[in-house]
Write a protein that holds these residues in place. Structure first.
Motif, mmCIF file in Angstrom:
data_model
loop_
_atom_site.group_PDB
_atom_site.id
_atom_site.type_symbol
_atom_site.label_atom_id
_atom_site.label_comp_id
_atom_site.label_asym_id
_atom_site.label_seq_id
_atom_site.Cartn_x
_atom_site.Cartn_y
_atom_site.Cartn_z
ATOM 1 N N VAL A 169 27.125 5.689 -2.385
ATOM 2 C CA VAL A 169 27.338 5.092 -1.071
ATOM 3 C C VAL A 169 26.127 4.254 -0.674
ATOM 4 O O VAL A 169 26.241 3.306 0.107
ATOM 5 C CB VAL A 169 27.601 6.206 -0.027
ATOM 6 C CG1 VAL A 169 27.684 5.625 1.367
ATOM 7 C CG2 VAL A 169 28.892 6.930 -0.361
ATOM 8 N N ASP A 170 24.954 4.584 -1.236
ATOM 9 C CA ASP A 170 23.742 3.817 -0.951
ATOM 10 C C ASP A 170 23.943 2.331 -1.215
ATOM 11 O O ASP A 170 23.456 1.478 -0.470
ATOM 12 C CB ASP A 170 22.579 4.321 -1.814
ATOM 13 C CG ASP A 170 21.648 5.229 -1.032
ATOM 14 O OD1 ASP A 170 21.953 5.495 0.143
ATOM 15 O OD2 ASP A 170 20.640 5.657 -1.597
ATOM 16 N N ALA A 171 24.641 2.000 -2.302
ATOM 17 C CA ALA A 171 24.859 0.597 -2.646
ATOM 18 C C ALA A 171 25.724 -0.098 -1.602
ATOM 19 O O ALA A 171 25.502 -1.268 -1.269
ATOM 20 C CB ALA A 171 25.505 0.493 -4.024
ATOM 21 N N VAL A 172 26.712 0.625 -1.079
ATOM 22 C CA VAL A 172 27.556 0.066 -0.018
ATOM 23 C C VAL A 172 26.732 -0.117 1.248
ATOM 24 O O VAL A 172 26.812 -1.160 1.921
ATOM 25 C CB VAL A 172 28.762 0.986 0.257
ATOM 26 C CG1 VAL A 172 29.622 0.416 1.379
ATOM 27 C CG2 VAL A 172 29.592 1.167 -1.007
ATOM 28 N N LEU A 173 25.915 0.871 1.567
ATOM 29 C CA LEU A 173 25.044 0.769 2.737
ATOM 30 C C LEU A 173 24.139 -0.448 2.637
ATOM 31 O O LEU A 173 23.932 -1.172 3.620
ATOM 32 C CB LEU A 173 24.197 2.040 2.871
ATOM 33 C CG LEU A 173 24.819 3.219 3.605
ATOM 34 C CD1 LEU A 173 24.013 4.480 3.355
ATOM 35 C CD2 LEU A 173 24.931 2.945 5.087
ATOM 36 N N PRO A 193 30.810 -7.337 -5.458
ATOM 37 C CA PRO A 193 31.215 -6.026 -5.973
ATOM 38 C C PRO A 193 30.024 -5.135 -6.289
ATOM 39 O O PRO A 193 29.001 -5.592 -6.800
ATOM 40 C CB PRO A 193 32.003 -6.384 -7.239
ATOM 41 C CG PRO A 193 32.515 -7.759 -6.979
ATOM 42 C CD PRO A 193 31.412 -8.444 -6.209
ATOM 43 N N VAL A 194 30.171 -3.865 -5.967
ATOM 44 C CA VAL A 194 29.126 -2.882 -6.233
ATOM 45 C C VAL A 194 29.240 -2.449 -7.691
ATOM 46 O O VAL A 194 30.339 -2.203 -8.179
ATOM 47 C CB VAL A 194 29.302 -1.665 -5.295
ATOM 48 C CG1 VAL A 194 28.400 -0.516 -5.718
ATOM 49 C CG2 VAL A 194 28.995 -2.073 -3.863
ATOM 50 N N PRO A 195 28.111 -2.350 -8.430
ATOM 51 C CA PRO A 195 28.171 -1.912 -9.831
ATOM 52 C C PRO A 195 28.856 -0.561 -9.970
ATOM 53 O O PRO A 195 28.700 0.310 -9.112
ATOM 54 C CB PRO A 195 26.691 -1.826 -10.232
ATOM 55 C CG PRO A 195 26.002 -2.761 -9.289
ATOM 56 C CD PRO A 195 26.752 -2.645 -7.992
ATOM 57 N N GLY A 196 29.622 -0.390 -11.030
ATOM 58 C CA GLY A 196 30.317 0.869 -11.251
ATOM 59 C C GLY A 196 29.364 2.042 -11.287
ATOM 60 O O GLY A 196 28.272 1.954 -11.834
ATOM 61 N N GLY A 197 29.767 3.148 -10.690
ATOM 62 C CA GLY A 197 28.945 4.355 -10.693
ATOM 63 C C GLY A 197 27.939 4.422 -9.569
ATOM 64 O O GLY A 197 27.245 5.420 -9.417
ATOM 65 N N LEU A 233 39.637 -1.321 4.522
ATOM 66 C CA LEU A 233 40.424 -1.682 3.345
ATOM 67 C C LEU A 233 39.929 -2.990 2.736
ATOM 68 O O LEU A 233 39.806 -3.109 1.510
ATOM 69 C CB LEU A 233 41.897 -1.798 3.738
ATOM 70 C CG LEU A 233 42.925 -1.758 2.599
ATOM 71 C CD1 LEU A 233 42.787 -0.466 1.802
ATOM 72 C CD2 LEU A 233 44.326 -1.891 3.150
ATOM 73 N N GLU A 234 39.626 -3.968 3.588
ATOM 74 C CA GLU A 234 39.123 -5.246 3.102
ATOM 75 C C GLU A 234 37.743 -5.089 2.474
ATOM 76 O O GLU A 234 37.459 -5.651 1.411
ATOM 77 C CB GLU A 234 39.057 -6.260 4.246
ATOM 78 C CG GLU A 234 38.540 -7.626 3.803
ATOM 79 C CD GLU A 234 38.414 -8.608 4.945
ATOM 80 O OE1 GLU A 234 37.738 -9.647 4.752
ATOM 81 O OE2 GLU A 234 38.973 -8.340 6.031
ATOM 82 N N LEU A 235 36.876 -4.303 3.120
ATOM 83 C CA LEU A 235 35.535 -4.084 2.578
ATOM 84 C C LEU A 235 35.606 -3.393 1.222
ATOM 85 O O LEU A 235 34.880 -3.749 0.288
ATOM 86 C CB LEU A 235 34.704 -3.245 3.549
ATOM 87 C CG LEU A 235 34.234 -3.952 4.818
ATOM 88 C CD1 LEU A 235 33.594 -2.945 5.777
ATOM 89 C CD2 LEU A 235 33.238 -5.071 4.488
ATOM 90 N N ALA A 236 36.480 -2.404 1.114
ATOM 91 C CA ALA A 236 36.621 -1.681 -0.148
ATOM 92 C C ALA A 236 37.057 -2.628 -1.265
ATOM 93 O O ALA A 236 36.548 -2.556 -2.394
ATOM 94 C CB ALA A 236 37.630 -0.544 0.009
ATOM 95 N N ALA A 237 37.989 -3.535 -0.950
ATOM 96 C CA ALA A 237 38.469 -4.482 -1.957
ATOM 97 C C ALA A 237 37.375 -5.469 -2.352
ATOM 98 O O ALA A 237 37.188 -5.761 -3.543
ATOM 99 C CB ALA A 237 39.689 -5.222 -1.412
ATOM 100 N N ARG A 238 36.629 -5.958 -1.371
ATOM 101 C CA ARG A 238 35.596 -6.952 -1.670
ATOM 102 C C ARG A 238 34.402 -6.347 -2.398
ATOM 103 O O ARG A 238 33.744 -7.014 -3.204
ATOM 104 C CB ARG A 238 35.137 -7.610 -0.365
ATOM 105 C CG ARG A 238 36.204 -8.520 0.243
ATOM 106 C CD ARG A 238 35.883 -8.948 1.650
ATOM 107 N NE ARG A 238 34.692 -9.793 1.727
ATOM 108 C CZ ARG A 238 34.219 -10.291 2.874
ATOM 109 N NH1 ARG A 238 34.844 -10.005 4.022
ATOM 110 N NH2 ARG A 238 33.155 -11.057 2.881
#
Length: 241
Positions: free
Chosen positions: A12-16, A5-9, A38-43
């Motif tokens: 998009v850099d963190a997803v990249l 999971p990406v830290p809150g806040g 959808l799966e990536l967003a959930a994970r």
């Protein structure tokens, strides 16, 4: 490497970073289809638009390939993060300097190659730009018109480069609409670009495109020079104490 999971806040850099890490460490080899948005967003614990934007950025630089109706595949293990970071940190002046280069050539080529469908679409995009009122709406409409001119150029590399650049242009135009100190070219200047393209006059189209960007760029350069002079004066004053 396992997606976490990406830290809150986070942006998009963190997803990249996470997507690129999967590719760089071989978890997603070349030719592999990556999980759906959808799966990536959930994970990752982020919104689907954040994942979509990250995928789009990696697609524009050739790392991923979106195959309609099939999914998104790894195309290259190259790491474009340095380029993406530079783009994210670019100043508005940097953005307009690049826009000048793109727009002039796009307009020149569009005047030679545009179709009737291109002209009809550009009319719609220009109308939307003229009618936009809110800053974000205006930024999006302005960027869409400039992208439309690039798409009418018929040059696939220029089109992809402009698509990669367009989000930055959107944000820059939004900022300018909110800043009364920096002018932006109005409807007449953009109409001149479309009229020259419709007339099939490459030189007039290129000149009109330059006339859209150059006044704003001149003010941005003046402001940058003023800021640099103020910073130098402050530095000298501090050194003299």
């Amino acid at each position: 490497m396992v997606l976490s999971p990406v830290p809150g806040g986070s942006t998009v850099d963190a997803v990249l970073d996470q997507l690129q890490a999967q590719i760089s460490d071989g978890s997603w080899p070349v030719g592999r289809r990556i999980p759906a948005e959808l799966e990536l967003a959930a994970r990752l614990g982020v919104s689907r638009p954040a994942v979509r934007e990250a995928i789009r950025a990696l697609t524009h630089v050739g790392v991923l390939e979106v195959r309609r109706g099939d999914g998104t595949y790894v195309r290259s293990t190259a790491n474009p993060r340095a380029l993406l970071r530079r783009l994210a940190r670019a100043s508005i002046r940097d953005t307009f300097e690049l826009q000048l280069a793109y727009d002039v050539q796009a307009a020149r080529l569009a005047a030679r190659r545009r179709t009737g469908a291109d002209l009809a679409r550009l009319e719609e995009l220009l109308r939307a730009r003229d009618e936009a009122t809110e800053a974000d709406e205006f930024g999006a409409a302005d960027a869409a018109f400039h992208l439309g001119v690039a798409e009418a150029s018929g040059n696939p590399l220029l089109i992809e480069a402009m698509r990669f650049f367009i989000d930055r242009l959107h944000e820059s135009m939004r900022a300018i609409r909110l800043d009364r100190e920096v002018p932006e070219a109005g409807p007449a200047a953009h109409r001149a670009v479309l009229d020259a393209i419709a007339a099939g006059d490459p030189q007039a189209a290129a000149s009109a495109a330059a006339a859209v960007v150059e006044p704003t760029l001149a003010v941005l350069e003046s402001l940058a020079a003023r800021e640099e002079a103020a910073a130098a004066e402050k530095s000298e004053a501090g050194a003299g104490r």
